[in-house]
Design a protein around this motif. Structure first.
Motif, PDB file in Angstrom:
ATOM      1  N   ARG A 150     -17.579 -37.991 -10.815  1.00 33.34           N
ATOM      2  CA  ARG A 150     -16.934 -38.095  -9.515  1.00 33.34           C
ATOM      3  C   ARG A 150     -15.855 -39.190  -9.497  1.00 33.34           C
ATOM      4  O   ARG A 150     -14.940 -39.149  -8.670  1.00 33.34           O
ATOM      5  CB  ARG A 150     -17.974 -38.392  -8.428  1.00 33.34           C
ATOM      6  N   SER A 151     -15.970 -40.199 -10.348  1.00 28.97           N
ATOM      7  CA  SER A 151     -15.055 -41.350 -10.303  1.00 28.97           C
ATOM      8  C   SER A 151     -14.553 -41.712 -11.699  1.00 28.97           C
ATOM      9  O   SER A 151     -14.402 -42.891 -12.024  1.00 28.97           O
ATOM     10  CB  SER A 151     -15.750 -42.542  -9.660  1.00 28.97           C
ATOM     11  N   ALA A 152     -14.312 -40.715 -12.554  1.00 30.41           N
ATOM     12  CA  ALA A 152     -14.041 -40.977 -13.966  1.00 30.41           C
ATOM     13  C   ALA A 152     -12.715 -41.682 -14.203  1.00 30.41           C
ATOM     14  O   ALA A 152     -12.614 -42.537 -15.085  1.00 30.41           O
ATOM     15  CB  ALA A 152     -14.074 -39.663 -14.746  1.00 30.41           C
ATOM     16  N   LEU A 153     -11.670 -41.386 -13.441  1.00 32.07           N
ATOM     17  CA  LEU A 153     -10.333 -41.882 -13.770  1.00 32.07           C
ATOM     18  C   LEU A 153     -10.021 -43.242 -13.166  1.00 32.07           C
ATOM     19  O   LEU A 153      -9.482 -44.122 -13.828  1.00 32.07           O
ATOM     20  CB  LEU A 153      -9.279 -40.868 -13.321  1.00 32.07           C
ATOM     21  N   THR A 154     -10.356 -43.432 -11.903  1.00 28.91           N
ATOM     22  CA  THR A 154     -10.010 -44.676 -11.207  1.00 28.91           C
ATOM     23  C   THR A 154     -11.209 -45.570 -10.944  1.00 28.91           C
ATOM     24  O   THR A 154     -11.040 -46.692 -10.477  1.00 28.91           O
ATOM     25  CB  THR A 154      -9.323 -44.355  -9.874  1.00 28.91           C
ATOM     26  N   GLY A 155     -12.418 -45.085 -11.209  1.00 34.10           N
ATOM     27  CA  GLY A 155     -13.614 -45.852 -10.901  1.00 34.10           C
ATOM     28  C   GLY A 155     -14.048 -45.725  -9.462  1.00 34.10           C
ATOM     29  O   GLY A 155     -15.028 -46.346  -9.049  1.00 34.10           O
ATOM     30  N   THR A 156     -13.341 -44.920  -8.680  1.00 37.73           N
ATOM     31  CA  THR A 156     -13.682 -44.711  -7.272  1.00 37.73           C
ATOM     32  C   THR A 156     -13.768 -43.221  -6.991  1.00 37.73           C
ATOM     33  O   THR A 156     -13.113 -42.405  -7.657  1.00 37.73           O
ATOM     34  CB  THR A 156     -12.641 -45.337  -6.338  1.00 37.73           C
ATOM     35  N   GLY A 157     -14.564 -42.871  -5.983  1.00 35.09           N
ATOM     36  CA  GLY A 157     -14.721 -41.480  -5.602  1.00 35.09           C
ATOM     37  C   GLY A 157     -15.447 -41.363  -4.273  1.00 35.09           C
ATOM     38  O   GLY A 157     -15.746 -42.372  -3.620  1.00 35.09           O
ATOM     39  N   ASN A 158     -15.714 -40.141  -3.871  1.00 31.42           N
ATOM     40  CA  ASN A 158     -16.420 -39.870  -2.616  1.00 31.42           C
ATOM     41  C   ASN A 158     -17.695 -39.098  -2.903  1.00 31.42           C
ATOM     42  O   ASN A 158     -17.754 -38.275  -3.824  1.00 31.42           O
ATOM     43  CB  ASN A 158     -15.534 -39.070  -1.656  1.00 31.42           C
ATOM     44  N   LEU A 159     -18.732 -39.370  -2.090  1.00 28.06           N
ATOM     45  CA  LEU A 159     -20.031 -38.733  -2.276  1.00 28.06           C
ATOM     46  C   LEU A 159     -20.624 -38.429  -0.913  1.00 28.06           C
ATOM     47  O   LEU A 159     -20.432 -39.186   0.049  1.00 28.06           O
ATOM     48  CB  LEU A 159     -20.963 -39.676  -3.059  1.00 28.06           C
ATOM     49  N   VAL A 160     -21.350 -37.315  -0.813  1.00 31.48           N
ATOM     50  CA  VAL A 160     -22.063 -36.955   0.414  1.00 31.48           C
ATOM     51  C   VAL A 160     -23.537 -36.800   0.089  1.00 31.48           C
ATOM     52  O   VAL A 160     -23.938 -36.711  -1.077  1.00 31.48           O
ATOM     53  CB  VAL A 160     -21.506 -35.651   1.023  1.00 31.48           C
ATOM     54  N   GLU A 218      -6.234 -54.110 -17.340  1.00 33.70           N
ATOM     55  CA  GLU A 218      -4.896 -54.638 -17.078  1.00 33.70           C
ATOM     56  C   GLU A 218      -3.812 -53.760 -17.689  1.00 33.70           C
ATOM     57  O   GLU A 218      -2.684 -53.729 -17.196  1.00 33.70           O
ATOM     58  CB  GLU A 218      -4.790 -56.062 -17.637  1.00 33.70           C
ATOM     59  N   ASP A 219      -4.140 -53.078 -18.767  1.00 35.42           N
ATOM     60  CA  ASP A 219      -3.157 -52.187 -19.393  1.00 35.42           C
ATOM     61  C   ASP A 219      -3.084 -50.821 -18.732  1.00 35.42           C
ATOM     62  O   ASP A 219      -2.330 -49.950 -19.163  1.00 35.42           O
ATOM     63  CB  ASP A 219      -3.477 -52.007 -20.879  1.00 35.42           C
ATOM     64  N   GLY A 220      -3.870 -50.634 -17.669  1.00 34.30           N
ATOM     65  CA  GLY A 220      -3.852 -49.363 -16.955  1.00 34.30           C
ATOM     66  C   GLY A 220      -4.662 -48.263 -17.599  1.00 34.30           C
ATOM     67  O   GLY A 220      -4.646 -47.126 -17.126  1.00 34.30           O
ATOM     68  N   GLN A 221      -5.393 -48.568 -18.666  1.00 37.47           N
ATOM     69  CA  GLN A 221      -6.177 -47.568 -19.380  1.00 37.47           C
ATOM     70  C   GLN A 221      -7.656 -47.698 -19.050  1.00 37.47           C
ATOM     71  O   GLN A 221      -8.193 -48.812 -18.976  1.00 37.47           O
ATOM     72  CB  GLN A 221      -5.973 -47.714 -20.898  1.00 37.47           C
ATOM     73  N   GLY A 222      -8.301 -46.566 -18.820  1.00 35.96           N
ATOM     74  CA  GLY A 222      -9.735 -46.526 -18.598  1.00 35.96           C
ATOM     75  C   GLY A 222     -10.454 -45.933 -19.796  1.00 35.96           C
ATOM     76  O   GLY A 222      -9.847 -45.676 -20.842  1.00 35.96           O
ATOM     77  N   PRO A 223     -11.745 -45.670 -19.675  1.00 42.95           N
ATOM     78  CA  PRO A 223     -12.494 -45.107 -20.804  1.00 42.95           C
ATOM     79  C   PRO A 223     -12.155 -43.655 -21.109  1.00 42.95           C
ATOM     80  O   PRO A 223     -12.489 -43.165 -22.178  1.00 42.95           O
ATOM     81  CB  PRO A 223     -13.945 -45.256 -20.358  1.00 42.95           C
ATOM     82  N   PHE A 224     -11.489 -42.937 -20.181  1.00 42.62           N
ATOM     83  CA  PHE A 224     -11.172 -41.526 -20.380  1.00 42.62           C
ATOM     84  C   PHE A 224      -9.662 -41.326 -20.298  1.00 42.62           C
ATOM     85  O   PHE A 224      -8.964 -42.028 -19.555  1.00 42.62           O
ATOM     86  CB  PHE A 224     -11.873 -40.653 -19.343  1.00 42.62           C
ATOM     87  N   ASP A 225      -9.167 -40.333 -21.040  1.00 39.35           N
ATOM     88  CA  ASP A 225      -7.729 -40.086 -21.094  1.00 39.35           C
ATOM     89  C   ASP A 225      -7.328 -38.714 -20.566  1.00 39.35           C
ATOM     90  O   ASP A 225      -6.207 -38.262 -20.809  1.00 39.35           O
ATOM     91  CB  ASP A 225      -7.221 -40.236 -22.529  1.00 39.35           C
TER      92      ASP A 225
END
Length: 531
Positions: free
Chosen positions: A350-360, A414-421
Motif C-alpha cells: 500500500r505504501s511501497a514508493l513513498t512510505g505513505t498510503g491509505n487504509l480502511v 536524501e538521494d530520492g531513492q527508496g527500496p523499490f524501483d
C-alpha cells in the motif's frame, strides 16, 4: 473516295484492373494492424500482430486473384492508363511519362514493397511489369490479332495518322501492342514491303541473376527452385529491415525465424550441405524463444497444446517486482509469526514508493487475523508503522474517509531513492495481485489461516510457465517455504493439504526436503513464473 481504315486499338480496349491491399498500424504504440483493400466492397480487418496481418493480406489478395478471370488480351495496360507513374518518375513539372514504354503481352502481375506494407495486383503489359523489381507474373494473356479493318472514323486518331516523313495511309496501320503478330495484321495486304509493319522481334530470354545474403551466406543466383531462392533473398532483406526497427516485435521475429528454418531445410535437401540443417535447427530454437518471450511480455504463457493463459501481472518485469517485494518483507518484518508477516506484506504494497498510503477497516478485517486491533498496536509500538489515531479508529474507517498510514523504512532517502524501483502505475497492480491471492474465494471458504495464505503467495512466484513448482518443475526447497511462512518444518504438510483441498495445488507431495506438484489451472492467472 472512301478511305478504308482500322478502328483505334485503344478505343477497342478496356481499362486494365488494379487493386491494392495495405497493412497499416491500427493504433499508436500498439501491436495491432489493419488490413484494407482498395475495392469498396472489402471491409478492413484488424489483426493482433504484424505477422498475422501479412498472412491475412496475402490471403485476401489471393482470393481476389482466384475470383478474377485471367488477364484479358484486349485490356488496356493499367500502367499506361496511369502514364507509368508507378515506375517512371516525372522528368519535370509539366513533362509526363512516355506512354510508348508500354508493350508486350498483357499479364496479371503482383508487386509489393520489401517491408511488407502493401501488395498490388495489376493487369498490365509485360514491359511495365518488368519495370518493377518485385513483380511476380501470375498469368499471361494469349496473343491475339488486332481487330479487322473497318470504316474510318470521322476524325483520325493520333495513333492512326500518317507518320511524319512518310506517305503511309492512315488506315494502313492500326495501333497494337508489340505482342500482335505482324502476319495477322490485314493492313499490310496490298502495301509494299518497304511500307509494311516490320515483324516484332522476339525478346531474348533474360536469365534472372538475383543475388542475396542471409545468415552470412550468399544465396546462389542459380539456386533452384526459384521460389526457394526468392524466399531466401526476401528473408535476408526482412531480417536486415528488422534490425533497423526502433522497437522490437517479437511476434514478427518469431515468424521470420520460422520461415528461415523451413527455407534452410529445403536448401539443405537440394544442396546436400549439412551445415544448413544445423542452421535450420538454430532458427527453430530462436523462433521458439522469441515466441515464448512475446507470450510472457503480453501476459500469455503456454498451458497446453494450442492454449495460453492471460496473467494478472503481464510480463517478466512485474513478476520480478512481485518477488522483490516479498523478499524485502521477509527480511524486514518487525514482528514474528505468520499474521504479522501477512500484515506487513499488505501494508508494504500500500505504501511501497513513498512510505505513505491509505487504509480502511475492511482491508484489515478481510485478512485472517486473530486480533487485528492488537496486531496494529504492536506494529505501531515497534515503530515500523505510524497512524494518526488509534487502531480502533483505523478499523472503523470507511472508504470515503480512509486512514493515512506511514512506514518510515519505505520513505525515500536524501538521494530520492527508496527500496523499490518500480513506477507509480505498477504499485497498485502489485497490490491488487497480492489481494487477489490472499483473498481467493476458495481459501476464504476453507477458512485458511495467515500461514496458508503466505504459502499461496510463495508458490505463486515460484513456478514455471506451465504452473509446475520450481523454475524447471523440479520443486521448491521446504526450508525456504517454512522460513517465508514463519512456521516449523513439520507444519508445512498440513498447509499443503489445505491448499490442495482449496483447489490451489494439484499432485502436491513433500519428498526429500522438496515440495513438488503444480498450481491448479484456475489459479494460473495469478502466477509469476521464474525466468
Amino acid at each position: 473516295m472512301t478511305v478504308e481504315g482500322t478502328v483505334s486499338g485503344l478505343e477497342e480496349r478496356v481499362a486494365g484492373r488494379a487493386w491494392t491491399v495495405r497493412l497499416d498500424a491500427a493504433d499508436r504504440g500498439g501491436a495491432t494492424v489493419r488490413v484494407s483493400c482498395s475495392r469498396p466492397a472489402c471491409t478492413p480487418q484488424v489483426l493482433p500482430t504484424a505477422a498475422a496481418g501479412r498472412t491475412a493480406a496475402v490471403a485476401h489478395l489471393a482470393t481476389h486473384l482466384r475470383a478474377a478471370s485471367g488477364p484479358r488480351p484486349e485490356a488496356y495496360c493499367a500502367c499506361r492508363a496511369e502514364e507509368c507513374h508507378t515506375h517512371v518518375r516525372d522528368a519535370g513539372p509539366r513533362e509526363r511519362a512516355v506512354p510508348s514504354r508500354c508493350g508486350g503481352p498483357v499479364v496479371m502481375a503482383v508487386i509489393n514493397d520489401r517491408q511488407g506494407r502493401w501488395w498490388r495486383a495489376l493487369e498490365c503489359c509485360a514491359r511495365c511489369a518488368a519495370a518493377h523489381s518485385s513483380a511476380k507474373i501470375v498469368a499471361t494473356a494469349p496473343a491475339t490479332a488486332p481487330a479487322a479493318a473497318g470504316p474510318a472514323a470521322t476524325g483520325p486518331h493520333p495513333a492512326a495518322g500518317t507518320r511524319a516523313g512518310t506517305d503511309r495511309p492512315a488506315g494502313a496501320i492500326g495501333p497494337h501492342f508489340s505482342h500482335a503478330p505482324s502476319s495477322a495484321a490485314p493492313a499490310t495486304q496490298g502495301v509494299p514491303t518497304s511500307q509494311g509493319v516490320p515483324a516484332p522481334r522476339n525478346p531474348k530470354p533474360r536469365r534472372s541473376r538475383r543475388y542475396g545474403k542471409i545468415a552470412q551466406r550468399i544465396v546462389p543466383h542459380d539456386l533452384h527452385p526459384v521460389a526457394l531462392r526468392d524466399e531466401l533473398i526476401e528473408l535476408g532483406d526482412l531480417f536486415r529491415a528488422y534490425q533497423q526497427r526502433p522497437e522490437p516485435d517479437l511476434a514478427e521475429l518469431a515468424d521470420l525465424h520460422s520461415r528461415k528454418a523451413k527455407a534452410f531445410r529445403i536448401w539443405a535437401e537440394v544442396s546436400g550441405v549439412t551445415e544448413l540443417v544445423l542452421e535450420a535447427r538454430r532458427a527453430e530454437q530462436a523462433a521458439d524463444a522469441a515466441f515464448l518471450q512475446h507470450q510472457q511480455r503480453t501476459g500469455q504463457s503456454p498451458v497446453g497444446e494450442g492454449e495460453v493463459t492471460n496473467r494478472l501481472l503481464p510480463g517478466l518485469t512485474q513478476w520480478e517486482h512481485a518477488r522483490t517485494v516479498l523478499a524485502h518483507v521477509a527480511e524486514h518484518t518487525p514482528l514474528p509469526g505468520p499474521e504479522a508477516r501477512l500484515m506487513a506484506v499488505m501494508l508494504t504494497l500500500r505504501s511501497a514508493l513513498t512510505g505513505t498510503g491509505n487504509l480502511v477497516g475492511q482491508d484489515v478485517r478481510g485478512l485472517p487475523l486473530t486480533d487485528p486491533e492488537e496486531l496494529i498496536g504492536r506494529l505501531v509500538d515497534s515503530g515500523w508503522l505510524s497512524i494518526p489515531g488509534t487502531a480502533d479508529d483505523l478499523l472503523e474507517s470507511r472508504p470515503e474517509s480512509p486512514t493515512p498510514i506511514t512506514i518510515p523504512s519505505l520513505m525515500p532517502g536524501e538521494d530520492g531513492q527508496g527500496p523499490f524501483d518500480f513506477g507509480r502505475k505498477t504499485r497498485p497492480k502489485l497490490s491488487g495481485w497480492a489481494q487477489r491471492v490472499v483473498g481467493d474465494k476458495k481459501l476464504r471458504k476453507k477458512k485458511t489461516g495467515a500461514a496458508t495464505r503466505l504459502l499461496a503467495l510463495a508458490l505463486a512466484v515460484r513456478t514455471s510457465t506451465d504452473g509446475r513448482l520450481g523454475a524447471d518443475g523440479e520443486g521448491i526447497d521446504v526450508a525456504d517455504l517454512t522460513s517465508w511462512c514463519a512456521v516449523e518444518p513439520d507444519e508445512l504438510e498440513p498447509l499443503v493439504e489445505q491448499l490442495t483441498a482449496a483447489d490451489w495445488l494439484v499432485e502436491a507431495a513433500v519428498t526429500d526436503g522438496r515440495l513438488t506438484g503444480r498450481l491448479a489451472e484456475r489459479v494460473l492467472q495469478v502466477s509469476c513464473p521464474l525466468p
